[in-house]
Design a protein around this motif. Sequence first.
Motif, PDB file in Angstrom:
ATOM      1  N   GLY A  79     -20.629  54.751 -65.518  1.00 41.99           N
ATOM      2  CA  GLY A  79     -19.543  55.073 -66.666  1.00 41.99           C
ATOM      3  C   GLY A  79     -18.294  54.806 -66.083  1.00 41.99           C
ATOM      4  O   GLY A  79     -17.374  54.224 -66.902  1.00 41.99           O
ATOM      5  N   LYS A  80     -18.000  55.077 -64.855  1.00 38.98           N
ATOM      6  CA  LYS A  80     -16.847  55.075 -64.223  1.00 38.98           C
ATOM      7  C   LYS A  80     -16.168  53.392 -64.272  1.00 38.98           C
ATOM      8  O   LYS A  80     -15.220  53.007 -64.685  1.00 38.98           O
ATOM      9  N   TYR A  81     -17.257  52.593 -64.035  1.00 41.64           N
ATOM     10  CA  TYR A  81     -17.066  51.195 -63.764  1.00 41.64           C
ATOM     11  C   TYR A  81     -16.976  50.361 -65.096  1.00 41.64           C
ATOM     12  O   TYR A  81     -16.487  49.661 -65.366  1.00 41.64           O
ATOM     13  N   CYS A  82     -18.031  51.084 -66.181  1.00 45.20           N
ATOM     14  CA  CYS A  82     -18.234  50.295 -67.294  1.00 45.20           C
ATOM     15  C   CYS A  82     -16.837  50.607 -68.082  1.00 45.20           C
ATOM     16  O   CYS A  82     -16.497  49.987 -68.999  1.00 45.20           O
ATOM     17  N   ALA A  83     -16.021  51.583 -68.090  1.00 44.08           N
ATOM     18  CA  ALA A  83     -14.969  51.996 -68.604  1.00 44.08           C
ATOM     19  C   ALA A  83     -13.628  51.043 -68.253  1.00 44.08           C
ATOM     20  O   ALA A  83     -12.688  50.633 -69.166  1.00 44.08           O
ATOM     21  N   GLU A  84     -14.084  50.166 -67.120  1.00 39.68           N
ATOM     22  CA  GLU A  84     -12.891  49.140 -66.633  1.00 39.68           C
ATOM     23  C   GLU A  84     -13.126  47.713 -67.212  1.00 39.68           C
ATOM     24  O   GLU A  84     -12.209  46.917 -66.984  1.00 39.68           O
ATOM     25  N   ILE A  85     -14.199  47.709 -67.840  1.00 40.20           N
ATOM     26  CA  ILE A  85     -14.370  46.410 -68.695  1.00 40.20           C
ATOM     27  C   ILE A  85     -13.374  45.841 -69.553  1.00 40.20           C
ATOM     28  O   ILE A  85     -13.208  46.690 -70.458  1.00 40.20           O
ATOM     29  N   GLU A  86     -12.867  44.827 -69.454  1.00 42.61           N
ATOM     30  CA  GLU A  86     -11.925  44.215 -70.471  1.00 42.61           C
ATOM     31  C   GLU A  86     -12.569  43.638 -71.674  1.00 42.61           C
ATOM     32  O   GLU A  86     -13.739  43.090 -71.459  1.00 42.61           O
ATOM     33  N   GLY A  87     -11.946  44.001 -72.818  1.00 46.65           N
ATOM     34  CA  GLY A  87     -12.681  43.512 -73.970  1.00 46.65           C
ATOM     35  C   GLY A  87     -13.488  44.598 -74.619  1.00 46.65           C
ATOM     36  O   GLY A  87     -14.303  45.267 -74.003  1.00 46.65           O
ATOM     37  N   ILE A 134     -17.840  56.407 -77.364  1.00 44.30           N
ATOM     38  CA  ILE A 134     -17.281  57.224 -77.981  1.00 44.30           C
ATOM     39  C   ILE A 134     -15.647  56.860 -77.938  1.00 44.30           C
ATOM     40  O   ILE A 134     -14.900  56.587 -78.869  1.00 44.30           O
ATOM     41  N   ASP A 135     -15.247  56.485 -76.638  1.00 44.09           N
ATOM     42  CA  ASP A 135     -13.888  56.084 -76.537  1.00 44.09           C
ATOM     43  C   ASP A 135     -13.454  54.816 -77.083  1.00 44.09           C
ATOM     44  O   ASP A 135     -12.369  54.584 -77.508  1.00 44.09           O
ATOM     45  N   THR A 136     -14.403  53.957 -76.837  1.00 43.05           N
ATOM     46  CA  THR A 136     -14.150  52.842 -77.361  1.00 43.05           C
ATOM     47  C   THR A 136     -14.093  52.599 -78.938  1.00 43.05           C
ATOM     48  O   THR A 136     -13.156  51.876 -79.335  1.00 43.05           O
ATOM     49  N   LEU A 137     -15.012  53.166 -79.520  1.00 39.07           N
ATOM     50  CA  LEU A 137     -14.816  53.614 -81.031  1.00 39.07           C
ATOM     51  C   LEU A 137     -13.628  53.999 -81.438  1.00 39.07           C
ATOM     52  O   LEU A 137     -12.969  53.710 -82.401  1.00 39.07           O
ATOM     53  N   VAL A 138     -13.246  55.028 -80.908  1.00 39.60           N
ATOM     54  CA  VAL A 138     -12.094  55.749 -81.154  1.00 39.60           C
ATOM     55  C   VAL A 138     -10.949  55.004 -81.044  1.00 39.60           C
ATOM     56  O   VAL A 138     -10.042  54.811 -81.776  1.00 39.60           O
ATOM     57  N   TYR A 139     -10.959  54.207 -79.848  1.00 35.88           N
ATOM     58  CA  TYR A 139      -9.642  53.456 -79.531  1.00 35.88           C
ATOM     59  C   TYR A 139      -9.804  52.302 -80.809  1.00 35.88           C
ATOM     60  O   TYR A 139      -8.466  51.849 -81.048  1.00 35.88           O
TER      61      TYR A 139
END
Length: 515
Positions: free
Chosen positions: A446-454, A472-477
């Motif tokens: 999860g820590k490194y997945c959050a750093e993926i660009e795009g 969830i954070d990506t959908l909220v963003y």
Amino acid sequence: MSSVRFRPSGAQPKEGDDDYWNSSGFKPFNFNDDDDEEDSIDVIRWDGSTAAPIRPKSQTSLSKHRPPVTQAMSSPACGITSARAYGSARKQHFPSSPATLPQHSEPMTAKPNGAARPTSGTDQRTLTEVVTAHSAPTATDFAKLETANYSLRRQLAQAKRDQAAAPSKSETLCRLITGGTYILELYKSKEDKAALLDGAIQRHDGNAILAATLFMRDTLKRDLFSKELMKRAVAVDHYCAYLRAAGEIDELHETLSALGRTEEAAMLKYRQCLATTSASNPEIRSSALKDCIKYYFDCDLRLSNETSAIQEQIMLMERQSAVEDSDSAAEKSGTVQVFKSHPRRDSIVYKSVITTLYYCCYYHWGEAEGLLSSPTSIKNQHKIGEKQFLYTALAALCRMRRWRDIEALLTVPKSLFRSARLHATIGFDKVVDVLSKNLAPPDALGKYCAEIEGNEKRLEMAIKLKSFKVAIDTLVYTKDRQKLMAYLDEIPQANQHMRQYASTQLRSQDIKWRN
């Protein structure tokens, strides 16, 4: 042959005896005499009568003891024995060579002394019997026979060649292509041979091209063959392929050098060096590669890049040999914990530079750069790129489950203007993929997945790895309410914490949803 005379016992020599004893009426032996009279020694008695002739033994028995000749004395006077020399008693004809032996018109009959004499009819003796009957031939006679034989053979071969007429080149090529019988030796001139090769090239038949090329190689001088071959690139390719398949490496190297293809010739010797030293130790192979550079690469400035690569290979082998010896001793001693928990499976000698880097990252991560087993030393000396180094080190550290070392590897240290941050030259999507294949813990993923660009790539990877918070954070963003509500149904009931987190985001009044 000296005379044999008998003197009665008790007789005294007279004054005229000296002249008698010192004189002779016989002529010396002559090989060209044709008289077939038999060799003999006649015993003449004092009374003028002739006794039975005494025949000499053959030449092979001259050295044996001769029995004494006993003659009865018919008068009180002493008997005198006179000998006829071989030349007067029998004049022989000794031929200059066995080929010129006299031919007898009569068959041979055996005489009492063992010699053969002609009787009647045609001579049925062989050449060997005739030669043996007279005397053993000398080395000169044999040399003359060999010369005559060789001359006759040459004349016969020339006559056969003169009778044979060379067919047309089209007919010969047709027979060659269809598998019929053909004779290429009928074409003598260089122009005919070159025309035959050109005809084979025009017909695009590899067997015909190769047959014509080999015929030119066997019948032309080396410089002429190379000159004609250089004009025909197709023939060069077929000929080189044939030499390579036949294993004639030296001939292939000489051909490539003569054709000016020095790069191919040098690489051929390089491959031969590797093949011949595959079972040798690294020191022998290193020495062979150094000689290969000296004799085949340094002489051509266009091969400078290849020379540098071979020199790096030599340095890598020396490094591998040193690390292998050190690790083998450490593993046998049992004092190094990493070799106990993760035993070595194979030697790293003659392995690639990436395999060597992976090995050193696996067993020697964190060592100082000055050591031969240091991964950083391998990276700097062999000019390994950042992406390649990161991917190899990441795979090795994941296998060792050294998550903290991975985080340190991916963290850029704090600078004057920026704080410490995570950074991956290969992209965090590749990092997450490697971690997931090596069963990394969910918090690391999860820590490194959050750093993926795009956003799309991050959302896809989060859903695939079931990293609910990142999804969830990506959908909220992206402010996509419909997808977030649909994704809420995919979160299992057992994970109430993530379901509550998604519901809180859906009820938030601070987010301006797109739908």
